[in-house]
Scaffold this active site. Structure first.
Site, mmCIF file in Angstrom:
data_model
loop_
_atom_site.group_PDB
_atom_site.id
_atom_site.type_symbol
_atom_site.label_atom_id
_atom_site.label_comp_id
_atom_site.label_asym_id
_atom_site.label_seq_id
_atom_site.Cartn_x
_atom_site.Cartn_y
_atom_site.Cartn_z
ATOM 1 N N ASP A 1 1.857 -4.468 8.286
ATOM 2 C CA ASP A 1 0.952 -3.632 7.755
ATOM 3 C C ASP A 1 -0.197 -4.471 7.455
ATOM 4 O OD1 ASP A 1 -1.274 -2.104 6.380
ATOM 5 O OD2 ASP A 1 -0.267 -1.639 5.148
ATOM 6 N N HIS B 1 0.526 -1.394 0.141
ATOM 7 C CA HIS B 1 -0.421 -0.153 -0.106
ATOM 8 C C HIS B 1 1.020 0.945 0.354
ATOM 9 C CE1 HIS B 1 -3.261 3.303 1.816
ATOM 10 N NE2 HIS B 1 -4.047 2.227 1.016
ATOM 11 N N GLN C 1 -5.816 -4.484 6.526
ATOM 12 C CA GLN C 1 -6.692 -5.463 6.277
ATOM 13 C C GLN C 1 -5.872 -6.978 6.819
ATOM 14 O OE1 GLN C 1 -8.299 -4.826 4.079
ATOM 15 N NE2 GLN C 1 -7.431 -2.864 3.836
ATOM 16 N N CYS D 1 -4.059 2.415 -3.951
ATOM 17 C CA CYS D 1 -3.676 2.931 -3.324
ATOM 18 C C CYS D 1 -2.077 1.668 -3.698
ATOM 19 C CB CYS D 1 -3.702 2.550 -1.934
ATOM 20 S SG CYS D 1 -4.421 4.660 -1.146
ATOM 21 N N LYS E 1 -11.635 0.449 10.064
ATOM 22 C CA LYS E 1 -12.106 -0.880 9.317
ATOM 23 C C LYS E 1 -12.068 -1.773 10.194
ATOM 24 C CE LYS E 1 -7.761 0.388 6.059
ATOM 25 N NZ LYS E 1 -9.099 0.867 5.006
#
Length: 413
Positions: free
Chosen positions: A206, A129, A209, A371, A232
């Site tokens: 990261d 991302h 998600q 992104c 999220k």
């Protein structure tokens, strides 16, 4: 495997906690399939925010009056709750930020500017991302370090052999996305952390998600740093989390200065507050932190294993439905080996046009490069349409998506 075969959630009951899902547009009920961008927020989390502002609103760590003490305790306990949710050792390892991007920048500036220099390397992947890719790219330019990218193969998987080749004794940081927000690929982050540590490098994951969709234990992964966002995972906007191993956070110097993060200030020198407060300069995200703790409670009550099964089953169902059509190109791994999203393109129809048609049917999806411009460039496409799923989505909504694509197909034939 359809959702009904793996159903561990009472989806209709869960949907009652999200009144926004009852909205209609042009007579069509909303099918919200843009959860990788932002999930919806349940009443319980909204109530937690309202309760704070109605009953406890005060600044933290600054007042001796009752409201300030209550707010301070609630805010500190929110750190404890989030630490427990991700398997951290305690609040000293959990810094509240605005979002995943700020968490990335905190490490990049507080650690990267001090530790990186000419000859040093940062290894990432082609599926990163922009929050990670742009951040490390710019820090490398400031420090003279080099950024290298591990390949993504034609099936959407990370080429682990290539990553092992790239990580050398010159590597200082391996920064990798846990779940690709474009491909749905779930990367073997624990194995990647081992590769980094074998070369005395650090590993930044990261988790934007992954934390919303699956059980995550940062100690089991052995990530040195881990970042994710509240919005999220049923939480509010405006709050992110940076996990860092305590010894690393202790060694790092803050890069934002001001109130709350200081211990002692003179005209000549300043010293810093203890963790995690030394990285939370100024009035912090009080209401958002308290609400994020409530979101953790909400998801834990459902069960993260159940959340994961439901999302993956919906993604597999969507993959299978979309695969019925020869003119739909699906990005990423097979349907039975992906997280809760599916990105695709419909023939020569631009993703933005497809999204506009879907909106006419009250189907909310994401269209664009998500992104991940370099990844789309590698794939040779300008954009893609992404449907992403969460605890309140159903097979019927996937069917609505597929039916709406029929209309797009006819309009652009």
């Amino acid at each position: 495997m359809g959702v009904s075969e793996s159903e561990s959630l009472d989806v209709e009951r869960i949907r009652e906690d999200f009144p926004i899902l009852e909205r209609e547009f042009a007579g069509e009920q909303l099918a919200y399939l843009d959860n990788a961008a932002t999930s919806q927020t349940p009443d319980q989390v909204v109530d937690a925010i309202a309760h704070y502002y109605r009953h406890t609103n005060a600044n933290v760590h600054r007042g001796l009056h009752q409201l300030s003490q209550e707010a301070s305790i609630a805010y500190e306990e929110a750190h404890d709750r989030v630490a427990d949710f991700i398997g951290a050792d305690g609040r000293k390892e959990v810094v509240f930020t605005k979002n995943t991007t700020e968490s990335m920048n905190t490490v990049a500036y507080a650690w990267g500017l001090a530790e990186l220099g000419p000859g040093d390397e940062v290894v990432m992947t082609e599926m990163e991302h922009h929050a990670a890719l742009v951040t490390w790219q710019q820090i490398a330019k400031k420090t003279g370090a080099t950024v290298k990218y591990a390949r993504v193969d034609e099936d959407g998987y990370l080429d682990m052999d290539h990553l092992r080749e790239l990580v050398t004794d010159d590597t200082e940081m391996v920064s990798v996305v846990h779940v690709s927000n474009t491909l749905g690929t779930v990367n073997p982050v624990s194995e990647i952390a081992d590769v980094a540590h074998d070369h005395d490098a650090l590993c930044f994951v990261d988790g934007a998600q992954s934390v919303p969709h699956m059980p995550v234990d940062v100690k089991d992964i052995d990530a040195d740093f881990f970042a994710f966002s509240g919005h999220k995972m049923c939480g509010p906007t405006g709050i992110g989390v940076l996990y860092g191993k305590e010894r690393l956070l202790e060694e790092m110097q803050p890069y934002l200065y001001g109130g709350m993060m200081i211990e002692k200030v003179t005209f000549e020198e300043s010293t810093w507050h203890e963790l995690p407060w030394k990285f939370e300069a100024g009035t912090p995200v009080i209401a958002q932190g308290i609400a994020l703790a409530e979101a953790c409670d909400y998801l834990d009550e459902i069960g993260m294993e159940n959340v994961q099964r439901h999302g993956e089953a919906l993604a597999e169902y969507a993959y299978d439905r979309l695969s019925e059509f020869d003119d739909i190109d699906i990005l990423g791994p097979p349907g039975d080996d992906r997280a809760a999203l599916v990105s695709f393109n419909l023939g020569t129809v631009h993703a933005h046009d497809a999204s506009e048609i879907l909106n006419d049917f009250a189907v909310a999806v994401r269209a664009g490069d998500h992104c991940t411009q370099p990844l789309h460039d590698k794939l040779g496409i300008p954009a893609s349409t992404r449907a992403s799923f969460y605890i309140y989505n159903t097979e019927a909504e996937v069917d609505t998506l597929v039916e709406a694509l029929d209309t797009a197909r006819e309009l652009f034939a």
